[in-house]
Design a protein around this motif. Structure first.
Motif, mmCIF file in Angstrom:
data_model
loop_
_atom_site.group_PDB
_atom_site.id
_atom_site.type_symbol
_atom_site.label_atom_id
_atom_site.label_comp_id
_atom_site.label_asym_id
_atom_site.label_seq_id
_atom_site.Cartn_x
_atom_site.Cartn_y
_atom_site.Cartn_z
ATOM 1 N N GLN A 146 0.832 -1.207 0.000
ATOM 2 C CA GLN A 146 0.000 0.000 0.000
ATOM 3 C C GLN A 146 0.869 1.261 0.000
ATOM 4 O O GLN A 146 0.594 2.214 -0.732
ATOM 5 C CB GLN A 146 -0.947 -0.006 1.211
ATOM 6 N N GLN A 147 1.960 1.211 0.776
ATOM 7 C CA GLN A 147 2.878 2.355 0.843
ATOM 8 C C GLN A 147 3.507 2.616 -0.523
ATOM 9 O O GLN A 147 3.615 3.764 -0.971
ATOM 10 C CB GLN A 147 3.976 2.075 1.893
ATOM 11 N N ASN A 182 -4.216 -8.081 -3.702
ATOM 12 C CA ASN A 182 -4.510 -7.682 -5.074
ATOM 13 C C ASN A 182 -5.671 -6.691 -5.172
ATOM 14 O O ASN A 182 -5.496 -5.500 -4.967
ATOM 15 C CB ASN A 182 -4.762 -8.935 -5.921
ATOM 16 N N GLN A 183 -6.885 -7.207 -5.452
ATOM 17 C CA GLN A 183 -8.046 -6.333 -5.637
ATOM 18 C C GLN A 183 -8.258 -5.411 -4.445
ATOM 19 O O GLN A 183 -8.592 -4.233 -4.605
ATOM 20 C CB GLN A 183 -9.329 -7.169 -5.847
ATOM 21 N N GLU A 184 -8.068 -5.938 -3.241
ATOM 22 C CA GLU A 184 -8.321 -5.131 -2.035
ATOM 23 C C GLU A 184 -7.312 -3.991 -1.892
ATOM 24 O O GLU A 184 -7.652 -2.906 -1.421
ATOM 25 C CB GLU A 184 -8.317 -6.022 -0.784
ATOM 26 N N GLN A 185 -6.071 -4.232 -2.324
ATOM 27 C CA GLN A 185 -5.060 -3.165 -2.270
ATOM 28 C C GLN A 185 -5.406 -2.044 -3.257
ATOM 29 O O GLN A 185 -5.258 -0.856 -2.947
ATOM 30 C CB GLN A 185 -3.663 -3.716 -2.598
ATOM 31 N N VAL A 186 -5.862 -2.442 -4.448
ATOM 32 C CA VAL A 186 -6.223 -1.454 -5.472
ATOM 33 C C VAL A 186 -7.427 -0.633 -4.992
ATOM 34 O O VAL A 186 -7.443 0.602 -5.085
ATOM 35 C CB VAL A 186 -6.516 -2.142 -6.829
ATOM 36 N N LYS A 207 -8.394 -0.055 -1.942
ATOM 37 C CA LYS A 207 -7.966 0.819 -0.833
ATOM 38 C C LYS A 207 -7.233 2.048 -1.380
ATOM 39 O O LYS A 207 -7.459 3.177 -0.932
ATOM 40 C CB LYS A 207 -7.055 0.018 0.113
ATOM 41 N N PHE A 208 -6.360 1.833 -2.363
ATOM 42 C CA PHE A 208 -5.611 2.930 -2.975
ATOM 43 C C PHE A 208 -6.561 3.937 -3.632
ATOM 44 O O PHE A 208 -6.410 5.150 -3.474
ATOM 45 C CB PHE A 208 -4.611 2.389 -4.008
ATOM 46 N N LEU A 209 -7.556 3.434 -4.366
ATOM 47 C CA LEU A 209 -8.464 4.318 -5.105
ATOM 48 C C LEU A 209 -9.306 5.213 -4.195
ATOM 49 O O LEU A 209 -9.777 6.265 -4.617
ATOM 50 C CB LEU A 209 -9.376 3.495 -6.032
ATOM 51 N N LYS A 257 -7.093 9.368 -5.521
ATOM 52 C CA LYS A 257 -8.376 9.987 -5.926
ATOM 53 C C LYS A 257 -8.403 10.426 -7.399
ATOM 54 O O LYS A 257 -9.475 10.534 -7.988
ATOM 55 C CB LYS A 257 -8.747 11.139 -4.989
ATOM 56 N N ASP A 258 -7.211 10.679 -7.987
ATOM 57 C CA ASP A 258 -7.177 11.094 -9.400
ATOM 58 C C ASP A 258 -7.075 9.900 -10.354
ATOM 59 O O ASP A 258 -6.997 10.079 -11.570
ATOM 60 C CB ASP A 258 -5.981 12.029 -9.652
ATOM 61 N N PHE A 259 -7.029 8.695 -9.802
ATOM 62 C CA PHE A 259 -6.889 7.493 -10.640
ATOM 63 C C PHE A 259 -8.221 6.765 -10.795
ATOM 64 O O PHE A 259 -9.074 6.812 -9.906
ATOM 65 C CB PHE A 259 -5.880 6.522 -10.012
#
Length: 411
Positions: free
Chosen positions: A341-342, A369-373, A375-377, A383-385
């Motif tokens: 995540q970092q 995988n999916q959960e990391q993406v 969380k990032f979004l 927020k811009d992705f």
């Protein structure tokens, strides 16, 4: 489990001793199986291809099935040398190999071994030879049926796949060249640069390899660079480049045009990448050692594409690294998720507006995988992705390594 190939095999003392020595190092000293096997194969220059194959494949197989064999042999870790001989006797018995009249095999209970195998094969954690905590985790994340299928596939021996270096040759010419050296290969549908070896062989001694015409790279791994949607002339960073398997693939896709910045926190891996790039004739790669965050900050908002092939549990590549399931610990998994995540938060800042980024792992766990993406979004950095597409590759469906890839675009 008995195999007609093994049934007529005679065990040779020096080869078996090499395997026993190797297993002692892997099981008791925490040595990596691939490094141990590499060392063992240099022991005797007189060993031929079959001798070397016996040492490599037997060592890997006993490592893969350690829990099952140890349970049948009724031995517990840490293993002493006698314990390892008992485990070896289990392996040989289940392969249908007649045990020679050596003192190490005195009193081997052949019938009992077969009975215990049948009995334990009904319990998944023994049948697929896996630690309890990992079995529970897989069930929790993938569900019982899917985990069972995937685990079974991850215990099969991995095929050897080559990736054609299109900077120097094409797939058909490479196939012909290898055939001249009696290395038979076949094409793989849906993998444009891949050749599958019909029989295992040490391709690193081959002249075509020395000339940089191919790299050894699993078919699933070959998908990642393509997923990045890279094109000649772009400015790209491969942020966890390691020794550069995917960096070199990107150089081929980009036809040596544009710039690839290969980055890693391990400087020695980047040195290996430079050697490989030279052999491949890849001239658009620049290496940068991430010794501090300034290296990343200098590249903020400047790159067309960023590849994050993140450090992970490696559960998708157990077929080629069977010792990983014994080395992996629950706390490592918690820590690596924080690291993933970092890395996403920090490295995503290098993508410029309208640019794209791929987050990839060789894990099959949704939490990596999916959960990391997801969380990032939902974070400030993400927020811009937006997610363009993602793909999870499961071993039991593809026949290759387990992988995950997500393509994200910056507004």
């Amino acid at each position: 489990m008995p195999n007609i190939y093994f049934a007529f095999m005679r065990l040779h003392r020096n080869l078996v001793f090499a395997v026993i020595d190797g297993l002692m190092m892997i099981f008791n000293e925490g040595a990596y199986a691939d490094k141990v096997v590499e060392k063992l194969l240099k022991r005797d220059k007189r060993w031929g291809a079959r001798d070397r194959a016996f040492i490599a494949e037997t060592t890997y197989e006993i490592v893969r099935w350690k829990r099952l064999y140890a349970e049948i042999a009724e031995v517990k870790e840490p293993f002493d040398r006698d314990n390892i001989w008992r485990i070896f006797a289990v392996w040989a018995t289940l392969k249908g190999i007649k045990l020679p009249d050596w003192k190490y095999f005195d009193g081997t209970p052949t019938r009992r071994i077969k009975g215990r195998f049948d009995e334990l094969s009904r319990i998944r954690k023994y049948k697929e030879s896996i630690p309890d905590w990992l079995d529970e985790l897989g069930t929790e994340e993938l569900g019982n049926d899917l985990w069972s299928k995937e685990l079974h596939a991850l215990n099969q021996q991995a095929s050897v796949i080559l990736r054609t270096n299109t900077l120097k040759t094409n797939k058909r010419d490479l196939q012909k060249k290898l055939a001249e050296d009696e290395i038979e290969t076949s094409f793989l549908k849906e993998y444009p640069d891949a050749l599958l070896l019909k029989e295992r062989s040490n391709v690193f001694t081959n002249q075509a390899f020395k000339d940089g015409l191919f790299e050894v790279q699993d078919a699933s791994s070959q998908k990642v660079a393509k997923f990045l949607d890279a094109a000649p002339g772009m400015r790209i960073a491969d942020t966890c480049a390691g020794a550069g398997g995917k960096t070199l693939h990107l150089a081929s896709i980009m036809e040596n045009k544009g710039q690839i910045i290969a980055m890693d926190i391990y400087e020695n891996k980047l040195k290996e990448l430079k050697r490989r790039a030279k052999r491949n004739g890849a001239h658009n790669i620049e290496t940068r050692w991430i010794e501090n965050n300034k290296v990343i900050k200098k590249l903020y908002n400047s790159l067309d594409r960023v590849l994050i092939d993140a450090p992970c549990s490696g559960l998708g590549v157990l077929r080629r690294n069977p010792d990983a399931k014994w080395k992996l610990q629950p706390e490592f998994l918690s820590n690596i998720k924080e690291t993933q995540q970092q890395i996403l938060q920090d490295y995503s800042k290098m993508v410029k507006s309208g640019g794209k980024m791929v987050y990839a792992t060789c894990s099959i766990l949704p939490s990596e995988n999916q959960e990391q993406v997801a969380k990032f979004l939902t974070s400030e950095s993400g927020k811009d992705f937006s997610l363009v597409k993602d793909e999870k590759v499961l071993s039991h469906q593809s026949g290759f390594d387990g992988f995950y890839m997500a393509l994200l675009e910056k507004k």
